[in-house]
Design a protein around this motif. Structure first.
Motif, PDB file in Angstrom:
ATOM      1  N   ARG A 131       0.809  -1.219   0.000  1.00 26.06           N
ATOM      2  CA  ARG A 131       0.000   0.000   0.000  1.00 26.06           C
ATOM      3  C   ARG A 131       0.848   1.278   0.000  1.00 26.06           C
ATOM      4  O   ARG A 131       0.617   2.209   0.774  1.00 26.06           O
ATOM      5  N   GLY A 132       1.834   1.324  -0.875  1.00 29.02           N
ATOM      6  CA  GLY A 132       2.654   2.522  -1.017  1.00 29.02           C
ATOM      7  C   GLY A 132       3.765   2.649  -0.004  1.00 29.02           C
ATOM      8  O   GLY A 132       4.528   3.630  -0.046  1.00 29.02           O
ATOM      9  N   GLY A 319      -2.136   1.370   9.873  1.00 26.47           N
ATOM     10  CA  GLY A 319      -2.603   2.330   8.868  1.00 26.47           C
ATOM     11  C   GLY A 319      -3.230   1.666   7.671  1.00 26.47           C
ATOM     12  O   GLY A 319      -4.233   2.143   7.131  1.00 26.47           O
ATOM     13  N   GLY A 320      -2.664   0.530   7.242  1.00 27.13           N
ATOM     14  CA  GLY A 320      -3.235  -0.191   6.111  1.00 27.13           C
ATOM     15  C   GLY A 320      -4.597  -0.769   6.430  1.00 27.13           C
ATOM     16  O   GLY A 320      -5.506  -0.754   5.590  1.00 27.13           O
ATOM     17  N   GLU A 321      -4.757  -1.268   7.648  1.00 26.23           N
ATOM     18  CA  GLU A 321      -6.057  -1.797   8.050  1.00 26.23           C
ATOM     19  C   GLU A 321      -7.094  -0.676   8.103  1.00 26.23           C
ATOM     20  O   GLU A 321      -8.235  -0.845   7.645  1.00 26.23           O
ATOM     21  N   ALA A 322      -6.697   0.483   8.640  1.00 25.37           N
ATOM     22  CA  ALA A 322      -7.630   1.611   8.705  1.00 25.37           C
ATOM     23  C   ALA A 322      -8.039   2.068   7.314  1.00 25.37           C
ATOM     24  O   ALA A 322      -9.206   2.375   7.056  1.00 25.37           O
ATOM     25  N   LEU A 352      -4.810   9.872   0.176  1.00 23.75           N
ATOM     26  CA  LEU A 352      -4.777  11.174   0.813  1.00 23.75           C
ATOM     27  C   LEU A 352      -3.775  11.217   1.965  1.00 23.75           C
ATOM     28  O   LEU A 352      -3.270  12.280   2.316  1.00 23.75           O
ATOM     29  N   LEU A 353      -3.496  10.073   2.575  1.00 26.88           N
ATOM     30  CA  LEU A 353      -2.572   9.992   3.693  1.00 26.88           C
ATOM     31  C   LEU A 353      -1.889   8.641   3.630  1.00 26.88           C
ATOM     32  O   LEU A 353      -2.540   7.624   3.404  1.00 26.88           O
ATOM     33  N   SER A 354      -0.576   8.617   3.805  1.00 27.77           N
ATOM     34  CA  SER A 354       0.134   7.340   3.724  1.00 27.77           C
ATOM     35  C   SER A 354      -0.304   6.418   4.849  1.00 27.77           C
ATOM     36  O   SER A 354      -0.712   6.856   5.935  1.00 27.77           O
ATOM     37  N   CYS A 355      -0.210   5.113   4.598  1.00 20.91           N
ATOM     38  CA  CYS A 355      -0.565   4.140   5.636  1.00 20.91           C
ATOM     39  C   CYS A 355       0.359   4.277   6.842  1.00 20.91           C
ATOM     40  O   CYS A 355      -0.055   4.044   7.989  1.00 20.91           O
ATOM     41  N   PHE A 356       1.590   4.642   6.604  1.00 19.17           N
ATOM     42  CA  PHE A 356       2.547   4.851   7.689  1.00 19.17           C
ATOM     43  C   PHE A 356       2.067   5.968   8.618  1.00 19.17           C
ATOM     44  O   PHE A 356       1.953   5.785   9.831  1.00 19.17           O
ATOM     45  N   ARG A 357       1.757   7.116   8.048  1.00 20.72           N
ATOM     46  CA  ARG A 357       1.297   8.253   8.850  1.00 20.72           C
ATOM     47  C   ARG A 357      -0.071   7.977   9.470  1.00 20.72           C
ATOM     48  O   ARG A 357      -0.323   8.321  10.630  1.00 20.72           O
ATOM     49  N   ARG A 358      -0.955   7.363   8.712  1.00 21.82           N
ATOM     50  CA  ARG A 358      -2.290   7.048   9.231  1.00 21.82           C
ATOM     51  C   ARG A 358      -2.185   6.099  10.432  1.00 21.82           C
ATOM     52  O   ARG A 358      -2.905   6.250  11.425  1.00 21.82           O
TER      53      ARG A 358
END
Length: 393
Positions: A131-132, A319-322, A352-358
């Protein structure tokens, strides 16, 4: 759930997946990664200050405890101190990811690449891209400018993961042009995985039953695509499939060699490779601020990266799950003139927002609200496809 209960749950999680380590090693890894996610920094002073306040202990005591993670056994106090072996954590990290892998998908993309830290280190890394983002699962740190081939390092890293992935998984291994080597192609195949290596445009390819042709001749202009089996290069020939794709809007084509047949592969899969560059950004200025480290010994860096890898795995999985479970992308709620809407295409929805940051946001919010600590899962997306190439499997 209190902060202490949240930390206790995380310590248990790390201890379960890193069961080969001693209890003190697993606990300090959990402390490092927990603190790193909450303060969004891998700085020793920043993390130890936060943990001292959280645990109500002296800052100097927790600081020394954290430093023991990457110290050599001889540099630690006590007669029973053990040195963390970074390589022993590579296979458990990958097993951790697989255990949280959701759905029916049994496809995984690994990327090999190198990153530098100023003029101090070169880190050779194998990462799972998702996921990026990219999660490092094996790495080797060497002094910048050190003489010698990288070949034995890459071979050792690949072997460290060889027994983790089940035989029925489809594993794609991607590299950029600078890492292409015939031995690497063959070593990847020997593991039962599929090389997907980009090559330079200088060279020749001979399709089956034809003569050698210049590589550039297969895709002479943007909007063209060619794939076929044959032999690449004259001096060190490689029997392979060549995927040649020059998409509109790009300055040059992608030329990729693989062991997959033309109807199994899609050149668009190479779009997964740049995700490791996003992962390196997350390690540095975009996330953990590793570029500010004062560690000068390569061995200590290798041990410290275990904590960085665990923190990254946690943040990206949450973040990926969210992202995967949110009801809508959020794009339709933006104004018509918003830049995300303008850049949107029919082929993909912009993130809109990276999975890492999310993931970090979700974890911090749970900590503040006293909710159960999120642990995350991996929900793989379909791999990219190209309208120019034949359909993949």
């Amino acid at each position: 759930m209190s902060e202490q209960e949240q930390l206790t749950l995380w310590i248990k999680t790390v201890s379960d997946f890193m069961s080969h380590l001693s209890k003190p090693q697993a606990v300090v890894l959990a402390l490092w990664s927990f603190g790193m996610v909450i303060v969004r920094s891998c700085g020793l002073t920043t993390v130890s200050n936060f943990l001292a306040d959280l645990l109500k202990v002296k800052e100097h005591a927790i600081r020394e405890r954290l430093r023991d993670l990457y110290r050599e056994a001889a540099a630690k106090k006590g007669n029973k101190r053990r040195e963390l072996e970074a390589e022993s954590c590579f296979a458990p990290l990958l097993r951790w990811i697989l255990s949280w892998w959701s759905g029916e998908s049994k496809r995984l993309a690994l990327v090999l690449d190198a990153t530098t830290l100023a003029d101090r280190f070169v880190v050779l890394a194998i990462s799972v891209v998702y996921r990026g983002c990219a999660i490092p699962v094996a790495w080797k740190v060497i002094p910048a400018g050190a003489k010698g081939s990288w070949r034995p390092h890459w071979q050792n890293l690949l072997r460290s993961l060889a027994d983790v992935l089940p035989a029925d998984w489809f594993v794609l291994v991607l590299t950029d042009r600078g890492l292409y080597a015939r031995w690497l192609f063959r070593d990847i195949r020997s593991l039962g995985w599929h090389p997907f290596l980009r090559i330079n445009a200088q060279g020749l390819f001979r399709p089956q039953g034809e003569r050698y042709r210049v590589l550039k001749s297969f895709v002479p202009q943007p909007g063209t695509y060619w794939c076929g089996q044959g032999t690449c290069f004259k001096t060190r020939p490689l029997d392979c499939t060549l995927l040649a794709c020059w998409s509109e809007g790009y300055d040059e084509p992608w030329l990729i060699v693989t062991d997959l047949t033309p109807n199994q592969a899609d050149a668009a899969w190479y779009g997964l490779r740049p995700w490791i560059e996003g992962g390196f950004k997350d390690l540095k200025r975009g996330g953990w601020q590793w570029q500010q480290t004062r560690i000068t010994d390569p061995g200590r860096v290798e041990r410290f990266w275990v904590a960085i890898a665990i923190a990254t795995l946690w943040a990206v999985s949450v973040g990926g799950e969210a992202e995967a479970t949110q009801p809508v992308s959020g794009l339709e709620h933006l104004p018509e003139a918003h830049i995300a809407r303008r850049r949107a295409t029919r082929r993909s929805r912009p993130r809109l927002l990276s999975c890492f940051r999310r993931g970090i946001n979700v974890i911090v919010a749970a900590l503040i609200a006293g909710r159960p600590l999120p642990l995350g899962r991996f929900y793989p997306q379909p791999w990219p496809t190209s309208s120019l190439s034949p359909a993949g499997p």
